[in-house]
Structure formats: structure tokens, C-alpha cells
Scaffold this motif. Structure first.
Motif, PDB file in Angstrom:
ATOM      1  N   ARG A 126       0.828  -1.204   0.000  1.00  0.00           N
ATOM      2  CA  ARG A 126       0.000   0.000   0.000  1.00  0.00           C
ATOM      3  C   ARG A 126       0.866   1.259   0.000  1.00  0.00           C
ATOM      4  O   ARG A 126       0.513   2.265  -0.631  1.00  0.00           O
ATOM      5  CB  ARG A 126      -0.934  -0.021   1.212  1.00  0.00           C
ATOM      6  N   ILE A 127       2.004   1.197   0.669  1.00  0.00           N
ATOM      7  CA  ILE A 127       2.934   2.330   0.655  1.00  0.00           C
ATOM      8  C   ILE A 127       3.486   2.561  -0.740  1.00  0.00           C
ATOM      9  O   ILE A 127       3.708   3.706  -1.175  1.00  0.00           O
ATOM     10  CB  ILE A 127       4.080   2.085   1.667  1.00  0.00           C
ATOM     11  N   ASP A 128       3.664   1.473  -1.497  1.00  0.00           N
ATOM     12  CA  ASP A 128       4.167   1.583  -2.876  1.00  0.00           C
ATOM     13  C   ASP A 128       3.089   2.003  -3.870  1.00  0.00           C
ATOM     14  O   ASP A 128       3.368   2.092  -5.068  1.00  0.00           O
ATOM     15  CB  ASP A 128       4.769   0.249  -3.315  1.00  0.00           C
ATOM     16  N   GLY A 129       1.865   2.210  -3.403  1.00  0.00           N
ATOM     17  CA  GLY A 129       0.817   2.709  -4.278  1.00  0.00           C
ATOM     18  C   GLY A 129      -0.194   1.683  -4.734  1.00  0.00           C
ATOM     19  O   GLY A 129      -1.061   2.003  -5.556  1.00  0.00           O
ATOM     20  N   ALA A 130      -0.119   0.474  -4.245  1.00  0.00           N
ATOM     21  CA  ALA A 130      -1.064  -0.563  -4.658  1.00  0.00           C
ATOM     22  C   ALA A 130      -2.407  -0.355  -3.957  1.00  0.00           C
ATOM     23  O   ALA A 130      -2.449  -0.005  -2.775  1.00  0.00           O
ATOM     24  CB  ALA A 130      -0.514  -1.944  -4.332  1.00  0.00           C
ATOM     25  N   ASN A 131      -3.487  -0.572  -4.703  1.00  0.00           N
ATOM     26  CA  ASN A 131      -4.818  -0.491  -4.093  1.00  0.00           C
ATOM     27  C   ASN A 131      -5.205  -1.858  -3.521  1.00  0.00           C
ATOM     28  O   ASN A 131      -4.464  -2.839  -3.649  1.00  0.00           O
ATOM     29  CB  ASN A 131      -5.860  -0.004  -5.104  1.00  0.00           C
ATOM     30  N   ASP A 132      -6.371  -1.925  -2.896  1.00  0.00           N
ATOM     31  CA  ASP A 132      -6.777  -3.158  -2.223  1.00  0.00           C
ATOM     32  C   ASP A 132      -6.966  -4.309  -3.198  1.00  0.00           C
ATOM     33  O   ASP A 132      -6.638  -5.464  -2.882  1.00  0.00           O
ATOM     34  CB  ASP A 132      -8.075  -2.914  -1.442  1.00  0.00           C
ATOM     35  N   PHE A 133      -7.507  -4.025  -4.393  1.00  0.00           N
ATOM     36  CA  PHE A 133      -7.720  -5.098  -5.361  1.00  0.00           C
ATOM     37  C   PHE A 133      -6.385  -5.670  -5.841  1.00  0.00           C
ATOM     38  O   PHE A 133      -6.239  -6.882  -5.991  1.00  0.00           O
ATOM     39  CB  PHE A 133      -8.533  -4.575  -6.547  1.00  0.00           C
ATOM     40  N   THR A 134      -5.403  -4.789  -6.061  1.00  0.00           N
ATOM     41  CA  THR A 134      -4.069  -5.260  -6.467  1.00  0.00           C
ATOM     42  C   THR A 134      -3.427  -6.077  -5.364  1.00  0.00           C
ATOM     43  O   THR A 134      -2.785  -7.109  -5.625  1.00  0.00           O
ATOM     44  CB  THR A 134      -3.185  -4.057  -6.825  1.00  0.00           C
ATOM     45  N   ILE A 135      -3.591  -5.649  -4.121  1.00  0.00           N
ATOM     46  CA  ILE A 135      -3.032  -6.394  -2.996  1.00  0.00           C
ATOM     47  C   ILE A 135      -3.657  -7.779  -2.911  1.00  0.00           C
ATOM     48  O   ILE A 135      -2.970  -8.783  -2.681  1.00  0.00           O
ATOM     49  CB  ILE A 135      -3.248  -5.614  -1.689  1.00  0.00           C
ATOM     50  N   LEU A 136      -4.972  -7.839  -3.122  1.00  0.00           N
ATOM     51  CA  LEU A 136      -5.659  -9.138  -3.065  1.00  0.00           C
ATOM     52  C   LEU A 136      -5.151 -10.071  -4.157  1.00  0.00           C
ATOM     53  O   LEU A 136      -4.851 -11.245  -3.879  1.00  0.00           O
ATOM     54  CB  LEU A 136      -7.162  -8.931  -3.209  1.00  0.00           C
ATOM     55  N   ILE A 137      -5.047  -9.574  -5.388  1.00  0.00           N
ATOM     56  CA  ILE A 137      -4.695 -10.428  -6.520  1.00  0.00           C
ATOM     57  C   ILE A 137      -3.222 -10.823  -6.498  1.00  0.00           C
ATOM     58  O   ILE A 137      -2.873 -11.992  -6.754  1.00  0.00           O
ATOM     59  CB  ILE A 137      -5.041  -9.725  -7.847  1.00  0.00           C
ATOM     60  N   LYS A 138      -2.344  -9.900  -6.166  1.00  0.00           N
ATOM     61  CA  LYS A 138      -0.899 -10.143  -6.314  1.00  0.00           C
ATOM     62  C   LYS A 138      -0.195 -10.567  -5.032  1.00  0.00           C
ATOM     63  O   LYS A 138       0.924 -11.076  -5.095  1.00  0.00           O
ATOM     64  CB  LYS A 138      -0.221  -8.891  -6.879  1.00  0.00           C
ATOM     65  N   ILE A 139      -0.839 -10.379  -3.887  1.00  0.00           N
ATOM     66  CA  ILE A 139      -0.168 -10.717  -2.625  1.00  0.00           C
ATOM     67  C   ILE A 139      -0.967 -11.743  -1.826  1.00  0.00           C
ATOM     68  O   ILE A 139      -0.448 -12.805  -1.474  1.00  0.00           O
ATOM     69  CB  ILE A 139       0.078  -9.448  -1.782  1.00  0.00           C
ATOM     70  N   ILE A 140      -2.222 -11.431  -1.553  1.00  0.00           N
ATOM     71  CA  ILE A 140      -3.012 -12.283  -0.666  1.00  0.00           C
ATOM     72  C   ILE A 140      -3.303 -13.640  -1.305  1.00  0.00           C
ATOM     73  O   ILE A 140      -3.075 -14.693  -0.696  1.00  0.00           O
ATOM     74  CB  ILE A 140      -4.320 -11.586  -0.268  1.00  0.00           C
ATOM     75  N   LEU A 141      -3.809 -13.633  -2.542  1.00  0.00           N
ATOM     76  CA  LEU A 141      -4.156 -14.907  -3.183  1.00  0.00           C
ATOM     77  C   LEU A 141      -2.945 -15.812  -3.409  1.00  0.00           C
ATOM     78  O   LEU A 141      -3.039 -17.024  -3.167  1.00  0.00           O
ATOM     79  CB  LEU A 141      -4.902 -14.641  -4.489  1.00  0.00           C
ATOM     80  N   PRO A 142      -1.796 -15.293  -3.902  1.00  0.00           N
ATOM     81  CA  PRO A 142      -0.639 -16.190  -4.038  1.00  0.00           C
ATOM     82  C   PRO A 142      -0.159 -16.782  -2.718  1.00  0.00           C
ATOM     83  O   PRO A 142       0.403 -17.878  -2.709  1.00  0.00           O
ATOM     84  CB  PRO A 142       0.437 -15.277  -4.645  1.00  0.00           C
ATOM     85  N   CYS A 143      -0.387 -16.078  -1.609  1.00  0.00           N
ATOM     86  CA  CYS A 143       0.002 -16.603  -0.303  1.00  0.00           C
ATOM     87  C   CYS A 143      -1.043 -17.546   0.284  1.00  0.00           C
ATOM     88  O   CYS A 143      -0.815 -18.122   1.357  1.00  0.00           O
ATOM     89  CB  CYS A 143       0.245 -15.450   0.674  1.00  0.00           C
TER      90      CYS A 143
END
Length: 297
Positions: free
Chosen positions: A176-193
Motif C-alpha cells: 500500500r505504501i508503494d501505491g497498490a490499491n486493495d484489489f491489487t493487494i488481493l490479486i498479487k499478494i493475498i491470493l498467491p500466499c
């Protein structure tokens, strides 16, 4: 010297554990072997001699009846499409609800949680649901009626929410500090983990869609092109049992070529086959998925 004894003791424990687990696994396979053997047996021989692990008299009559028509392959396609599409959509929309509820930053989070939880305790009832789906949503005789009503199962959503809550919040904060929104965080961080959780919950959804027949009986009985496999199998078994019962009561029908018992076993093999083949692809994630939902949300 002491360490060598410990290693030797552990090795013996491992060997005994493996032997016990292997024996237990073989015992679990015995009923499945009986089903396969019965499906490949002659009906008269099965009734006369009973069930055996090795068929006493081979016969493919049950499979020829079950797999003989074109409708069975059409129903296979319907079940496969519904299972794949429904599982994907269910995981996607369940994640869209579960992730915001896991962040502890969503406004009215408690109210939304209660709203979802309330649907686990109370339903609208069969008649109102039927009127809503058939009259207002007009989904009868379509494959969507097999998907949309069970698109999100609250229990599975809560499992995903608890798993997402166990992922370190620092990962999302740094993105989020790097500018990612919640949808990007979900797709690129949360789901792969969350592959173990997605695989486990995805299997729950897939089994539900694959075994669906009740909604087809309610909404799709007039259109055979939308019959899933389970509903067609139920229809075949019911017809076979009806003919057998009529013959037993003295009605003039020919039931000599209707292998009702072996047909039940053949249909069981036909229906569980795809799920058994799909299981090895998600089995490696189950070790991590066993603890899904154990972390408090």
C-alpha cells in the motif's frame, strides 16, 4: 551413544507408523474395490453369489446401459462446466468478501459479518426461493441456476477470511505504501500466499457443484440439455428400480436385462471418477490447508 539410541528409537517409531498408516489405507480401499468388482459383475451372479473383490463373472452390461446414450455425455459436459465455472466464481467472489472483512479496516464490518452469518442460521424457505429464481430471476432451464444460488457459502467465506487474517499485515502495508490499491493487494499478494486455503475451499465448492442434483430437479427438469450428471444418474436408477419392482409385483414388463444392482455400482464409479482424478492436483496443498479457519478472525 545416547543420540544414536534416540535416532534408532525414532526410526522404529517411523517404521511402525508407516506400517499402521499403510494398513489403514488398504482397509479403506476394500469397499472401493468391492464397488468396482460389483460394477463389472454379472447381475444374476452378483445376486446369487454376493459381493467379491474379484468378479466371479465379468459383464459390462451395467456400463453399456449407463454410458450407452448421448445424454450421459451431455450431462458430463454440464457437470464439468458447472463445476469449473462455479468453483472459479465462488472462490473469486468469496475472496472479494473475505479479504475486506479480514483487514479490520472495513466500515460496518461487524454488521456485514452478522448479515453473512445470519444466512447460515435462517433461509428464506423453499417456496419463496423457488418463486424468486423461477419468476423474477428467470433462471429456470439454464446452467446458471446450478451456480448462482450457491455462489457464496458463508462457512467457506469465513474460512477464507480467517486464513487471510493470518497473513502478516506488513505485506499489505508495504504494498500500500508503494501505491497498490486493495484489489491489487488481493490479486498479487493475498491470493498467491493463500494457495492451501484456496485449494481446500475450492475442493469444498467443487464437490458441492459436482454432486448437485436437487436444483436440477426443481428448476431444470423440463430441459434435458441442462441436466447435470448426478440428476441424470438418479433418473436412470429410478427407472431401473421401477421396472424391477413392477416385474416383482407381476406386471408384464421385461426386467431380465435390467441390472439394477450393478448399475448402482457403475454409476458410483462414473460419478466419482473425475473427482478422484482431480484430487492429486490439489492434494499437495492440503498439508497447509488443514489449518484453514483455525486462526481467530
Amino acid at each position: 551413544m545416547h543420540s544414536k539410541k534416540i535416532k534408532k528409537r525414532i526410526s522404529w517409531i517411523d517404521i511402525v507408523s508407516c506400517v499402521i498408516v499403510t494398513i489403514f489405507a488398504l482397509l479403506c480401499l476394500i469397499p472401493f474395490l468391492y464397488i468396482i468388482s460389483a460394477s463389472l459383475s454379472d447381475e444374476n451372479f452378483l445376486v446369487r453369489e454376493g459381493y467379491r473383490i474379484i468378479p466371479g463373472k465379468l459383464s459390462l452390461q451395467a456400463y453399456s446401459i449407463v454410458l450407452g446414450g448421448e445424454q450421459i455425455w451431455s450431462s458430463y459436459r454440464v457437470s464439468i462446466v458447472v463445476t469449473l465455472l462455479g468453483t472459479f466464481l465462488s472462490l473469486f467472489f468469496s475472496s472479494l468478501i473475505a479479504y475486506p472483512l479480514s483487514t479490520k479496516r472495513l466500515k460496518y464490518e461487524a454488521m456485514i459479518n452478522f448479515y453473512v452469518y445470519f444466512t447460515m442460521l435462517f433461509s428464506g424457505g423453499l417456496v419463496p426461493t423457488y418463486i424468486l429464481i423461477s419468476r423474477y430471476l428467470k433462471m429456470t432451464n439454464t446452467i446458471w441456476v446450478l451456480i448462482i444460488p450457491t455462489l457464496i457459502i458463508p462457512w467457506n467465506m469465513f474460512l477464507l477470511r480467517n486464513f487471510y487474517a493470518s497473513i502478516p499485515a506488513s505485506l499489505a502495508e508495504s504494498a500500500r505504501i508503494d501505491g497498490a490499491n486493495d484489489f491489487t493487494i488481493l490479486i498479487k499478494i493475498i491470493l498467491p500466499c493463500s494457495k492451501p486455503a484456496l485449494a481446500t475451499v475450492g475442493l469444498f465448492y467443487a464437490l458441492g457443484y459436482w454432486n448437485e442434483w436437487f436444483k436440477a430437479m426443481l428448476y431444470n427438469s423440463g430441459e434435458k440439455a441442462t441436466w447435470p450428471l448426478q440428476y441424470l444418474i438418479m433418473q436412470i436408477i429410478r427407472k431401473a428400480e421401477t421396472i424391477t419392482n413392477m416385474a416383482a409385483q407381476g406386471v408384464n414388463v421385461s426386467a431380465s436385462n435390467m441390472p439394477s444392482n450393478t448399475m448402482k455400482m457403475a454409476t458410483a464409479i462414473c460419478t466419482i471418477g473425475p473427482i478422484v482424478l482431480a484430487y492429486p492436483f490439489v492434494q499437495r496443498y492440503f498439508t497447509g490447508g488443514i489449518m484453514v479457519g483455525s486462526v481467530k478472525g
